[in-house]
Enzyme design. Structure first.
Site, PDB file in Angstrom:
ATOM      1  N   GLY A   8       0.813  -1.209   0.000  1.00 13.94           N
ATOM      2  CA  GLY A   8       0.000   0.000   0.000  1.00 13.94           C
ATOM      3  C   GLY A   8       0.845   1.257   0.000  1.00 13.94           C
ATOM      4  O   GLY A   8       1.969   1.268   0.498  1.00 13.94           O
ATOM      5  N   ARG A   9       0.290   2.310  -0.598  1.00 11.99           N
ATOM      6  CA  ARG A   9       0.942   3.617  -0.599  1.00 11.99           C
ATOM      7  C   ARG A   9      -0.094   4.674  -0.234  1.00 11.99           C
ATOM      8  O   ARG A   9      -1.270   4.517  -0.524  1.00 11.99           O
ATOM      9  CB  ARG A   9       1.545   3.947  -1.971  1.00 11.99           C
ATOM     10  CG  ARG A   9       2.613   2.979  -2.439  1.00 11.99           C
ATOM     11  CD  ARG A   9       3.185   3.420  -3.784  1.00 11.99           C
ATOM     12  NE  ARG A   9       4.075   2.411  -4.339  1.00 11.99           N
ATOM     13  CZ  ARG A   9       5.364   2.326  -4.050  1.00 11.99           C
ATOM     14  NH1 ARG A   9       5.902   3.190  -3.201  1.00 11.99           N
ATOM     15  NH2 ARG A   9       6.121   1.387  -4.604  1.00 11.99           N
ATOM     16  N   VAL A  27       3.404   1.196   2.855  1.00  8.75           N
ATOM     17  CA  VAL A  27       3.159   0.040   3.714  1.00  8.75           C
ATOM     18  C   VAL A  27       3.765  -1.203   3.061  1.00  8.75           C
ATOM     19  O   VAL A  27       3.540  -1.480   1.876  1.00  8.75           O
ATOM     20  CB  VAL A  27       1.649  -0.171   3.953  1.00  8.75           C
ATOM     21  CG1 VAL A  27       1.425  -1.331   4.914  1.00  8.75           C
ATOM     22  CG2 VAL A  27       1.019   1.100   4.499  1.00  8.75           C
ATOM     23  N   ASP A  62     -10.434  10.476  10.182  1.00  5.70           N
ATOM     24  CA  ASP A  62     -10.184  10.001   8.811  1.00  5.70           C
ATOM     25  C   ASP A  62     -10.853   8.649   8.582  1.00  5.70           C
ATOM     26  O   ASP A  62     -10.231   7.701   8.082  1.00  5.70           O
ATOM     27  CB  ASP A  62      -8.679   9.909   8.545  1.00  5.70           C
ATOM     28  CG  ASP A  62      -8.358   9.938   7.050  1.00  5.70           C
ATOM     29  OD1 ASP A  62      -9.237  10.342   6.264  1.00  5.70           O
ATOM     30  OD2 ASP A  62      -7.236   9.565   6.678  1.00  5.70           O
TER      31      ASP A  62
END
EC number: 2.7.11.1
Length: 624
Positions: A324-325, A331, A434
């Site tokens: 993940g980015r 990540v 968030d």
């Protein structure tokens, strides 16, 4: 910069207030007090000038122990000295001396209700007249003995007013009062009734003042007399002569320009020093407050395992597998020595402050819930920062498709329970700021876990309003009050709004062809409008896949109603997360339809982050 500007503005206002309180106000009052010395004190039949205070005569106009008070209802004058209130019967200015007639107010009633304490007047300020003598009153005497001139009070017990030295041994208490010498006779038995009458009439004292005409000469030369220590000083051509070597001193001040400038310079210098000291103390206090908060957050890190950067590289096999980015970092997938799979988020290099990193680690360190991602450790070596989480096989919610209504409901309920725990179950309330599909991770059983606490804020549970210097969150999920305070105050209800948008996306995003604007990319900002219209028309089933059972239809409608309740524009109209959990767990029939939102959010890509620069998520595992 906003913080420094705000702090500078607060400091400037603080200095102006101090300058007014410590310089302009005292100077104005001192000038009024000085020129008030020319007006005598008047009350009833009492007229008194120097050295008495009272009325508009300020502290510089006389002796601080000679402050007269006027009772306008009874037109009587009183004086407080050595803890006793005295009624001033008269003030006699004759033969360059001042004689006062005084009566203790506690002796105006029954003798037994008076304060059994001695009448003490300063020998430096007052002089006893030879026509008065001190009488000793004994009380709390031994009831087994016989006393002449005795009396009995309910509280003080047996007493006597006979002047017998042996009574001091037989009685536990005594006090002295002035009485006329004609009243005191050692041979006769004194009567308490006579004593009460004499005490009400009061006694006389003389002030230890050598000269009285001094005030007149002062006022004729536009000066004022001040009471210091010694006797009366006269001004002749700016010189001072003092009369007498004993008693108290009176000093005159001629208000010439030079003396005023010198006085102002001294006052300004002193108070500027005080202001500077207070500003420095204020800044130290602010700095200590910030450091204490940072220290408190850092202490939370101790409970989690700390890895070295070398260990992090070994866990991730030198960062080979990216899962993940995002805007905060990348990540990677890794494995611990015991075989457990982990997700390691490497934060972007930063030489600035580490508040975001501390927020995330400190927040997760305080949690332990089945619907909150577990923190397994962290790395903090200079600019190298990493966070180690549990790895969840099914990635994030936004990458999961073809989920049935029951599974979606279970995920929505689990997320609600996780947020409820953050708001009400921790020692300190954690506001996530968030909530979005990318930050909801799913385990092998599709059980949800809330992740990514980089924007979280810790606060006390009693804090209903939060103070933020920036807008944080993801467009499409950000509560209106984070854009503008005109909608209300920022609070934990901001997470409720984001959760509502998440639930509506879980239900409404399944029919993307419903959105008429092809360029909108099905932004969640438009969900409330067309979902509410379908709900009013009874067409909510069209939002979901075909072939739903009646039970699944009810579940879907309940999710839609809860979502619409959560996205009310005013925070006060939104339910708290514990109520949201109750609504999700309850029956559909118990839910009232929410009011229709009056406004809609701007059209934006729902992956854009307003608080940090965003990057396109490029894998099945979003940034945690």
């Amino acid at each position: 910069m906003d913080y420094l500007s705000s702090m500078g503005s607060q400091t400037a206002r603080f200095c102006l207030i101090l300058l007014f309180l410590f310089y302009y106000l005292p100077c104005a009052l001192s000038q009024d007090d000085l020129w008030g010395c020319g007006t005598p004190f008047r009350c009833g039949n009492i007229t008194a000038g120097f050295p008495f205070l009272g009325g508009i005569r300020g502290e510089v106009c006389g002796h601080h122990s000679l402050k007269l008070n006027c009772n306008k209802h009874s037109n009587t004058t009183s004086l407080i000295f050595s803890g006793h209130n005295y009624t001033v019967l008269y003030i006699d200015n004759n033969n360059n001396s001042v004689t006062l007639g005084l009566s203790r107010q506690d002796f105006s009633g029954p003798f037994c209700s008076a304060s059994f304490s001695s009448t003490l007047l300063s020998s430096g300020l007052f002089q006893n007249l030879p026509s008065y003598k001190s009488l000793t009153v004994f009380y709390a005497c031994d009831p087994r003995r016989h006393f002449l001139g005795n009396f009995t009070c309910p509280v003080k017990g047996l007493g006597s007013i006979i002047q017998n030295s042996t009574y001091g041994i037989l009685c536990d208490g005594s006090f002295s009062v002035p009485v006329p010498t004609s009243f005191v006779s050692e041979e006769e038995v004194l009567d308490l009734t006579h004593l009460e009458s004499v005490l009400r009439k009061g006694f006389e004292v003389k002030l230890n003042i050598d000269e009285i005409p001094c005030p007149l000469e002062c006022f004729s030369s536009r000066a004022n007399c001040l009471f210091l220590a010694g006797s009366c000083c006269k001004y002749h051509d700016r010189t001072t002569t003092c009369g007498g070597d004993t008693g108290d001193l009176l000093r005159e001040i001629i208000p010439n320009t030079r003396s005023i400038l010198i006085t102002i310079g001294q006052v300004v210098g002193f108070h500027v020093f005080i202001i500077v000291v207070m500003i420095i103390a204020f800044l130290f206090w602010r700095r200590k407050k910030v450091n204490d908060l940072r220290k408190q957050n850092l202490e939370a890190l101790v409970t989690s395992r700390r890895y070295s950067y070398r260990q992090i590289k070994k866990i991730t096999k030198s960062f080979t597998e990216v899962v993940g980015r995002g805007g905060f970092g990348t990540v990677y997938k890794g494995n611990l020595r015991d075989g457990r799979k982990v997700a390691v988020k490497i934060l972007k290099d930063s030489n600035g402050n580490c508040e975001d990193f501390i927020n995330e680690v400190a927040s997760i360190s305080q949690t332990s819930h089945v619907n909150i991602v577990s923190l397994l450790g962290f790395c903090f070596e200079k600019s190298k920062r990493a966070i180690v989480y549990e790895f969840l096989e099914n990635g994030s919610l936004d990458q999961s498709s073809n989920l049935d209504v029951s599974t979606l409901y279970g995920i929505a309920l689990g997320v609600a329970r996780g947020i409820e725990y953050l708001h009400f179950g921790c020692k300190k309330r954690i506001v996530h700021f968030d909530i979005k599909p990318q930050n909801v991770l799913l385990d092998e059983n599709l059980k949800p876990k809330v992740a990514d606490f980089g924007l979280a804020k810790l606060c006390e549970k009693q804090e209903s309003i939060l103070s933020l210097l920036d807008t944080r969150g993801t467009i499409g999920y950000i509560a209106p009050e984070l854009f503008s305070r005109v909608y209300g105050n920022v609070s934990h209800k901001s997470d409720v709004y984001s959760y509502g948008m998440l639930v509506l996306e879980m239900t409404g995003a399944r029919n993307k062809e419903r959105v008429q604007n092809a360029d909108s990319n099905n932004s969640s900002a438009y969900f409330p409008d067309w979902i509410f219209k379908d709900l009013e028309n009874g067409d909510y089933v069209k939002l979901l896949a075909d072939g739903l059972t009646r039970e699944e239809e009810d579940i879907a409608k309940k999710m839609i109603l809860v979502g619409l309740w959560c996205i009310q524009f005013r925070p006060s109209d939104r339910p708290s997360m514990n109520k949201v959990v109750g609504m999700m767990e309850g029956n559909l029939d118990s839910l009232d339809p929410p009011p229709k939102p009056l406004l809609h959010m701007p059209m934006q890509n729902n992956n854009a982050e307003s608080s940090q620069p965003s990057e396109e998520d490029s894998s099945i595992y979003s940034e945690v």
